[in-house]
Design a protein around this motif. Sequence first.
Motif, PDB file in Angstrom:
ATOM      1  N   ILE A   1       0.978   4.408  -2.493  1.00 33.85           N
ATOM      2  CA  ILE A   1       0.781   5.644  -2.179  1.00 33.85           C
ATOM      3  C   ILE A   1       2.175   6.554  -2.646  1.00 33.85           C
ATOM      4  CG2 ILE A   1       0.791   7.370  -0.195  1.00 33.85           C
ATOM      5  CD1 ILE A   1      -0.827   5.213   1.019  1.00 33.85           C
TER       6      ILE A   1
ATOM      7  N   LEU B   1      -3.345  10.371   3.659  1.00 38.46           N
ATOM      8  CA  LEU B   1      -3.617   9.144   2.905  1.00 38.46           C
ATOM      9  C   LEU B   1      -2.526   7.843   3.705  1.00 38.46           C
ATOM     10  CD1 LEU B   1      -4.837   7.559   0.656  1.00 38.46           C
ATOM     11  CD2 LEU B   1      -2.890   8.350  -0.899  1.00 38.46           C
ATOM     12  N   SER B   2      -1.176   8.336   3.880  1.00 36.30           N
ATOM     13  CA  SER B   2      -0.458   7.622   4.534  1.00 36.30           C
ATOM     14  C   SER B   2      -0.759   7.110   6.022  1.00 36.30           C
ATOM     15  CB  SER B   2       0.982   7.960   4.569  1.00 36.30           C
ATOM     16  OG  SER B   2       1.495   8.345   3.267  1.00 36.30           O
TER      17      SER B   2
ATOM     18  N   THR C   1       2.274   9.549  -5.161  1.00 38.45           N
ATOM     19  CA  THR C   1       2.833  11.073  -4.562  1.00 38.45           C
ATOM     20  C   THR C   1       4.083  11.586  -5.592  1.00 38.45           C
ATOM     21  OG1 THR C   1       2.245  10.399  -2.278  1.00 38.45           O
ATOM     22  CG2 THR C   1       3.720  12.140  -2.542  1.00 38.45           C
TER      23      THR C   1
ATOM     24  N   SER D   1      -0.816  13.598   0.827  1.00 35.65           N
ATOM     25  CA  SER D   1      -0.091  12.315   0.957  1.00 35.65           C
ATOM     26  C   SER D   1       0.054  11.965   2.424  1.00 35.65           C
ATOM     27  CB  SER D   1       1.286  12.540   0.359  1.00 35.65           C
ATOM     28  OG  SER D   1       1.804  11.179   0.352  1.00 35.65           O
TER      29      SER D   1
ATOM     30  N   ILE E   1      -6.737  10.917  -1.982  1.00 37.08           N
ATOM     31  CA  ILE E   1      -6.489  10.559  -3.484  1.00 37.08           C
ATOM     32  C   ILE E   1      -6.574  11.552  -4.389  1.00 37.08           C
ATOM     33  CG2 ILE E   1      -6.821   8.549  -5.301  1.00 37.08           C
ATOM     34  CD1 ILE E   1      -7.175   6.814  -2.760  1.00 37.08           C
TER      35      ILE E   1
ATOM     36  N   THR F   1       0.657  -1.194   0.004  1.00 36.43           N
ATOM     37  CA  THR F   1       0.047  -0.122  -0.049  1.00 36.43           C
ATOM     38  C   THR F   1       0.808   1.126  -0.092  1.00 36.43           C
ATOM     39  OG1 THR F   1      -1.871  -1.057   1.223  1.00 36.43           O
ATOM     40  CG2 THR F   1      -1.756   1.173   1.104  1.00 36.43           C
TER      41      THR F   1
ATOM     42  N   ILE G   1      -9.846   7.917   2.694  1.00 33.58           N
ATOM     43  CA  ILE G   1      -8.901   8.018   1.837  1.00 33.58           C
ATOM     44  C   ILE G   1      -9.088   8.721   0.472  1.00 33.58           C
ATOM     45  CG2 ILE G   1      -7.491   5.815   2.688  1.00 33.58           C
ATOM     46  CD1 ILE G   1      -8.459   4.353   0.329  1.00 33.58           C
TER      47      ILE G   1
END
Length: 333
Positions: A213, A280-281, A217, A277, A296, A209, A292
Amino acid sequence: MANAAPTPRAVTLVLLPATVLMLAFAFFYVGAFHDPTPHHVPLAVLGPPSVAAQLNRLPGDPLDARPVSSRAEALSQIDDREVYGAYEPARNRLFVASAANRATAVALEQTFNLLAAAQHGPAVQVTDVKPLPPKDANGTAAFYAVVAWMFGGYIAATLIGLIGSPRSTSRRRAAARIGALAKFGVVAGILSVVMLRLSFGVFSGHVVTLCAIGALTIFASGAAAAGIQAAAGPAGTGLVILVFVILGNSASGGPFARPLLPGLWRTIGGVLPPGASVDLSRSALFFDGARIVGPILVLVVWAALGTLLALALGGRIMDPADTEAAAAAGAAV
């Protein structure tokens, strides 16, 4: 040209953008981090609405208290990243999620302890329902990975822009540049995550995952940089550094979540690639992918806008020796 002595004008053109970026760096980072203070931190409150209303009237508005009907609902809101914590006044218990942001968890505890001290009551009992892993006790691994990914994207776009004939407006070359950035994003994203996992033990259970990401990014950073450079020419690199690195990183919510930052940083951080980012992380690492979609979309929009700009304008390839201005821009990188 290579052996020509720099003219005073060329030196000035080099030092002026360097001075501007240095001052901007100092302003935005010190401005963001010198006094982290809670501002409307979302908090679930288990109890009558009057308790939440009382908390919302605290001086300085540190909390955005939201009444809930059960502990299960409160904890569910933490899991879904709707709130940073939950308070149960009947038991004087505070539930926090350090994985969302350790500094915010500490700030919530301090806020309730100050309130208790003012009322001569006992300190709040704290339960961390989303603790950070031992290998990342401060929760900064994802943030610094994002910093590296952003740097990789914009520096790759800048270096590719130095290849070839000067001032090209070829759409074919621009498409090739975007394609190279996409491939670079995948390779660099995988290499960075695997390296960090093997070297420091972070990202356990989420390597694939995080690779995805990282790739997104890096590509968003690179494509956006390529588009801005195509639109603004040599000055585009300085603009990318200002928006993505100086403002974007300081407003990303990495060391301090955005509710702890001043107004400008708190408002803009989530719509810039570093903040998206980081969000999201963290969601992927600690919250099973909750919320998320927004981050995104932010990264995809930046990537799409950069790609469209680069293709529409053809992608300007800069030759630092072409003019004094180009030389200054190259040195400012």
